[in-house]
Design a protein around this motif. Sequence first.
Motif, PDB file in Angstrom:
ATOM      1  N   THR A   3       0.865  -1.277  -0.131  1.00  0.00           N
ATOM      2  CA  THR A   3       0.151  -0.087   0.175  1.00  0.00           C
ATOM      3  C   THR A   3       0.928   1.289   0.184  1.00  0.00           C
ATOM      4  O   THR A   3       0.399   2.255  -0.823  1.00  0.00           O
ATOM      5  CB  THR A   3      -0.899  -0.019   1.196  1.00  0.00           C
ATOM      6  OG1 THR A   3      -1.678  -1.279   1.383  1.00  0.00           O
ATOM      7  CG2 THR A   3      -1.866   1.188   1.076  1.00  0.00           C
ATOM      8  N   LEU A   4       1.844   1.462   0.907  1.00  0.00           N
ATOM      9  CA  LEU A   4       2.740   2.466   1.015  1.00  0.00           C
ATOM     10  C   LEU A   4       3.393   2.613  -0.143  1.00  0.00           C
ATOM     11  O   LEU A   4       3.621   3.969  -0.763  1.00  0.00           O
ATOM     12  CB  LEU A   4       3.693   2.340   2.076  1.00  0.00           C
ATOM     13  CG  LEU A   4       4.768   3.457   2.261  1.00  0.00           C
ATOM     14  CD1 LEU A   4       3.859   4.704   2.699  1.00  0.00           C
ATOM     15  CD2 LEU A   4       5.774   3.164   3.347  1.00  0.00           C
ATOM     16  N   TRP A   5       3.845   1.732  -0.873  1.00  0.00           N
ATOM     17  CA  TRP A   5       4.901   1.848  -2.290  1.00  0.00           C
ATOM     18  C   TRP A   5       3.753   2.362  -3.461  1.00  0.00           C
ATOM     19  O   TRP A   5       4.356   3.079  -4.179  1.00  0.00           O
ATOM     20  CB  TRP A   5       5.647   0.602  -2.728  1.00  0.00           C
ATOM     21  CG  TRP A   5       6.436   0.226  -1.299  1.00  0.00           C
ATOM     22  CD1 TRP A   5       6.236  -0.822  -0.707  1.00  0.00           C
ATOM     23  CD2 TRP A   5       7.616   0.885  -0.917  1.00  0.00           C
ATOM     24  NE1 TRP A   5       7.340  -0.775   0.434  1.00  0.00           N
ATOM     25  CE2 TRP A   5       8.326   0.270   0.297  1.00  0.00           C
ATOM     26  CE3 TRP A   5       8.199   2.290  -1.303  1.00  0.00           C
ATOM     27  CZ2 TRP A   5       9.139   0.655   1.177  1.00  0.00           C
ATOM     28  CZ3 TRP A   5       9.238   2.641  -0.696  1.00  0.00           C
ATOM     29  CH2 TRP A   5       9.651   1.945   0.522  1.00  0.00           C
ATOM     30  N   LEU A   6       2.565   1.939  -3.251  1.00  0.00           N
ATOM     31  CA  LEU A   6       1.681   2.049  -4.243  1.00  0.00           C
ATOM     32  C   LEU A   6       1.314   3.443  -4.340  1.00  0.00           C
ATOM     33  O   LEU A   6       1.252   4.536  -5.267  1.00  0.00           O
ATOM     34  CB  LEU A   6       0.335   1.126  -4.421  1.00  0.00           C
ATOM     35  CG  LEU A   6      -0.642   1.748  -5.045  1.00  0.00           C
ATOM     36  CD1 LEU A   6      -0.424   1.169  -6.672  1.00  0.00           C
ATOM     37  CD2 LEU A   6      -2.246   0.692  -4.693  1.00  0.00           C
ATOM     38  N   VAL A   7       1.024   3.984  -2.939  1.00  0.00           N
ATOM     39  CA  VAL A   7       0.480   5.474  -2.915  1.00  0.00           C
ATOM     40  C   VAL A   7       1.894   6.288  -3.101  1.00  0.00           C
ATOM     41  O   VAL A   7       1.872   7.463  -3.979  1.00  0.00           O
ATOM     42  CB  VAL A   7       0.190   5.747  -1.462  1.00  0.00           C
ATOM     43  CG1 VAL A   7      -0.052   7.342  -1.294  1.00  0.00           C
ATOM     44  CG2 VAL A   7      -1.222   4.908  -1.108  1.00  0.00           C
ATOM     45  N   ALA A   8       2.841   5.955  -2.801  1.00  0.00           N
ATOM     46  CA  ALA A   8       4.360   6.704  -3.468  1.00  0.00           C
ATOM     47  C   ALA A   8       4.563   6.808  -4.531  1.00  0.00           C
ATOM     48  O   ALA A   8       4.631   7.849  -5.065  1.00  0.00           O
ATOM     49  CB  ALA A   8       5.445   6.173  -2.480  1.00  0.00           C
ATOM     50  N   SER A   9       4.555   5.540  -5.353  1.00  0.00           N
ATOM     51  CA  SER A   9       4.817   5.635  -6.810  1.00  0.00           C
ATOM     52  C   SER A   9       3.491   6.523  -7.533  1.00  0.00           C
ATOM     53  O   SER A   9       3.994   7.129  -8.463  1.00  0.00           O
ATOM     54  CB  SER A   9       4.635   4.287  -7.241  1.00  0.00           C
ATOM     55  OG  SER A   9       3.438   3.687  -7.164  1.00  0.00           O
ATOM     56  N   GLY A  41       8.886  -2.931  -3.632  1.00  0.00           N
ATOM     57  CA  GLY A  41       8.424  -2.837  -2.140  1.00  0.00           C
ATOM     58  C   GLY A  41       7.633  -4.172  -1.412  1.00  0.00           C
ATOM     59  O   GLY A  41       7.969  -4.337  -0.333  1.00  0.00           O
ATOM     60  N   THR A  42       6.950  -4.768  -2.309  1.00  0.00           N
ATOM     61  CA  THR A  42       6.076  -6.052  -1.786  1.00  0.00           C
ATOM     62  C   THR A  42       7.001  -7.075  -1.511  1.00  0.00           C
ATOM     63  O   THR A  42       6.805  -7.582  -0.541  1.00  0.00           O
ATOM     64  CB  THR A  42       5.170  -6.095  -2.977  1.00  0.00           C
ATOM     65  OG1 THR A  42       4.110  -5.085  -3.186  1.00  0.00           O
ATOM     66  CG2 THR A  42       4.294  -7.379  -2.423  1.00  0.00           C
TER      67      THR A  42
END
Length: 218
Positions: free
Chosen positions: A124-130, A181-182
Amino acid sequence: MIALLQRDLKLAIRAGGGFGLGLAFFLILVVLVPFGVGPNSDILSRIAPGILWVGALLSCLLSLDRIFQLDYEDGTLDLLATAPLPLEAAATLKALSHWLVTGLPLTLAAPLLGVLLNMPSEATLWLVASLALGTPALSMLGTFGAALTVGLKRGGLLISLLVLPLYMPTLIFGAEAVRRGTEGLPTGTALAFLAAITAGCAALLPFASAAALRMNLR
């Protein structure tokens, strides 16, 4: 500049061509994917980041033809071309308003829609950041495409053909950042490339968009 930004935001929300349409398409895509690939949670979790990135990219395409077309039809674009505000600044504000009504809502909604695809929580964090780093580049590239095709009949289809190849690097690095990230791998390189693409677009495309507008208004 503030007045122009406020005007574009009001028109986009009232016309329903940005905020509502992009989110609705994003939701429909996410809902339909499990029907197409099956209910296997392992497969869905593995493809979720890529599907969400593709959905965000396609959602951004839906309203690109409206960035300049309405202003061209009612004469507002001619006034902007002769106003004290440089066309480069006007193009930047158009891209910003497009991102605020399309890219930003998609970025905020992506984690919630990821639940429907059984996306791992650590992604989730990496999706939002990307998405936060990459979607501004999509709006700026789309603004450039809209400037090239303003005034043309069926310009929406032409914009898609022009812009989709330019979207590919952002899509590749965005999906790669989420995947790494995952899996617990370093994501710095992919995110750095995303930031570099967005910075490059912000530095160059306002001038290219303004030049295209001047050429089409002659």
